[in-house]
Design an enzyme around this catalytic site. Structure first.
Site, PDB file in Angstrom:
ATOM      1  N   TYR A  78      84.028  62.897 113.355  1.00  0.00           N
ATOM      2  CA  TYR A  78      85.201  63.337 114.119  1.00  0.00           C
ATOM      3  C   TYR A  78      86.163  62.186 114.428  1.00  0.00           C
ATOM      4  CZ  TYR A  78      83.096  67.867 114.962  1.00  0.00           C
ATOM      5  OH  TYR A  78      82.560  69.106 114.794  1.00  0.00           O
ATOM      6  N   LYS A 137      69.807  63.293 112.188  1.00  0.00           N
ATOM      7  CA  LYS A 137      69.440  63.501 110.785  1.00  0.00           C
ATOM      8  C   LYS A 137      69.214  62.124 110.157  1.00  0.00           C
ATOM      9  CE  LYS A 137      69.017  66.451 107.408  1.00  0.00           C
ATOM     10  NZ  LYS A 137      67.675  66.875 107.195  1.00  0.00           N
ATOM     11  N   ASP A 194      67.914  69.639 111.438  1.00  0.00           N
ATOM     12  CA  ASP A 194      67.692  70.899 110.711  1.00  0.00           C
ATOM     13  C   ASP A 194      66.490  71.649 111.292  1.00  0.00           C
ATOM     14  OD1 ASP A 194      66.296  68.712 109.761  1.00  0.00           O
ATOM     15  OD2 ASP A 194      66.238  69.370 107.682  1.00  0.00           O
ATOM     16  N   ASP A 240      78.166  69.971 117.810  1.00  0.00           N
ATOM     17  CA  ASP A 240      79.086  71.080 117.585  1.00  0.00           C
ATOM     18  C   ASP A 240      78.327  72.289 117.041  1.00  0.00           C
ATOM     19  OD1 ASP A 240      81.427  72.449 117.452  1.00  0.00           O
ATOM     20  OD2 ASP A 240      82.363  71.233 115.899  1.00  0.00           O
TER      21      ASP A 240
END
Ligand code: NAP
Length: 423
Positions: A159, A229, A286, A310
């Protein structure tokens, strides 16, 4: 600052910082609070939230002097600008503000005004509590098990806006640098490419995780989960987790906060946590998305980089009935910009049908932040009372039997009347 283009209410006082570091707020009983209604359904839900929040303030012996400021569509109409300086300065100066959603064009056009506001004002933590309200229809069997607070890093990650468009000279310069100078030859496919950079800094990661741990300690929560991640993005997401664990390990005594860096591959029962300590664990993003549904009650406070936050908070919002009731707020040092999780939902715009609960409950977070806990509780109770009595907006009505469908403004009136009854 003097405001030439917006009206400053003459009957309110400014919220100010009470100490030299600017960490604590001095809040008068009649604060001036800037408000951006926002684009799309913002025009419907913004005024409704103002009405409800004013009623809760009055019911607890206070008064809000709203200062209407502009961004997005309304700013373009009024000033031919997306985000006027006066709007940013009004929020900076008055320290606490309420904001509806702002539309961001996809692919081309201006960059997100939401991101610009968060970055310019250094509102580094986007906090999204997700909890079940009685009477809300949910796709889950036990939605009441959800009671999670997401801390989403708000100023960096993908972002940050460092990206280059396919077909430009700049993107080809970056490709050459990556391939020739940095040695990633043949990694990028031939032909047009768009390239973005994902910065994750020690400063951004540590201050976010610190906020999440402090919140857990203050609110008697058991656990902070770092969601990343890092198995794939080792030097960004993996590093976020390492810095987060360093905060847990080095800045708090073990009996208060216990860092569990090996938790990624272990179940909670395998970890020996000192009695009463907040455990800081880590999970891959995930896997987290499935555990949130399958083992909802195991999760408590979560801290994560921007993009994970988000995705994950929208998914969490769905579990407790959808975006119409999911609140949020952005926090920096002695600053708060409350805004719902949802966007401007263009297809529902201007029809007096969207659910104003999310932005209203975001206002309740703002109340909590300025120490108006009684007004915040009153808002939450009145919203819950309204929904559990079967008086709801279209988004909840379509999943309920025997509910009464109300427009945005009728629903706001109903919540206000419940505030009056409950106070
Ligand atoms: P969205 O505006 O959140 O809306 C997606 C869908 O969620 C809506 O069509 C509606 O579903 C439901 N929904 C959202 N808010 C609701 C409410 N208050 N009451 C009832 N239903 C609600 O997501 P989007 O369509 O992906 O994004 C639209 C624009 O908003 C984009 O330009 C995006 O960039 C922007 N956005 C802004 C923010 C922000 O300002 N912070 C956040 C997210 C997105 P149904 O129509 O199925 O009922």
């Amino acid at each position: 600052m003097s405001y030439d283009r917006v009206e400053v209410p003459d009957d309110g006082e400014k919220i100010t910082a009470s100490d030299a570091e600017g960490q604590e707020l001095d809040v008068p009983e009649n604060p001036i609070i800037p408000v951006i209604h926002g684009d799309g359904i913002g025009k419907d839900v913004g005024p409704a939230a103002q009405q409800i929040l004013s009623a809760a303030a009055e019911a607890t012996g206070r008064n809000i002097s709203w200062m209407r400021v502009y961004a997005g569509e309304t700013a373009r109409e009024k000033y031919d600008e997306n985000l006027p300086d006066e709007t940013v300065e009004a929020i900076r100066e008055h320290r606490v503000a309420l904001k509806g959603p702002l539309t961001t064009p996809v692919g081309a056009g201006f960059r997100s005004l939401n991101v610009a506001l968060r970055q310019t004002l250094d509102l580094y933590a986007n906090v999204r509590p997700t909890y079940y309200l009685d009477g809300v229809p949910s796709p889950m069997k036990s939605p009441e098990e959800m009671d999670m607070v997401t801390f989403r890093e708000n100023t960096e990650d993908v972002y940050a806006g460092i990206e280059w468009e396919a077909g430009t000279d700049e993107v080809e310069q970056v490709r050459d640098f990556v391939e020739q100078d940095m040695g990633f030859d043949s990694t990028i496919h031939e032909g047009p490419v768009g390239i973005g950079i994902k910065p994750i800094t020690e400063k951004g990661s540590k201050r976010l995780v610190r906020e999440a741990i402090d919140y857990a300690l203050e609110h008697d929560r058991d656990k902070v989960t770092l969601v990343h991640k890092g198995n794939i993005m080792k030097f960004t997401e993996g590093q976020f987790s390492e810095w987060g664990m360093e905060v847990a390990d080095e800045e708090y005594p073990d009996e208060e906060v216990f860092a569990a860096p090996d938790s990624l591959w272990e179940t909670q029962e395998d970890i020996d946590i000192p009695e009463g300590a907040v455990m800081v664990e880590e999970r891959l993003a995930d896997a987290m998305l499935q555990w949130m549904q399958l083992r909802t009650d195991e999760f408590d406070v979560m801290a994560m980089p921007n993009l994970n936050g988000d995705y994950l908070s929208d998914a969490a919002g769905a579990q407790i009935g959808g975006l119409g009731i999911a609140p949020g707020a952005n926090f920096g040092d002695a600053r708060c910009l409350a805004e719902p999780v949802h966007g401007s939902a263009p297809k529902r715009a201007g029809q007096d049908q969207a659910n104003p609960s999310a932005i209203t409950l975001s206002g309740a977070l703002m109340f909590d932040y300025i120490g108006w806990e009684d007004a915040a509780q009153l808002v939450k109770d009145a919203v819950e009372e309204t929904i559990s009595s079967g008086k709801v907006t279209y988004d909840l009505e379509r999943n309920l039997e025997d509910a009464e469908k109300l427009s945005t403004s009728e629903y706001a009136d109903e919540v206000v009347s419940n505030i009056e009854k409950l106070s």
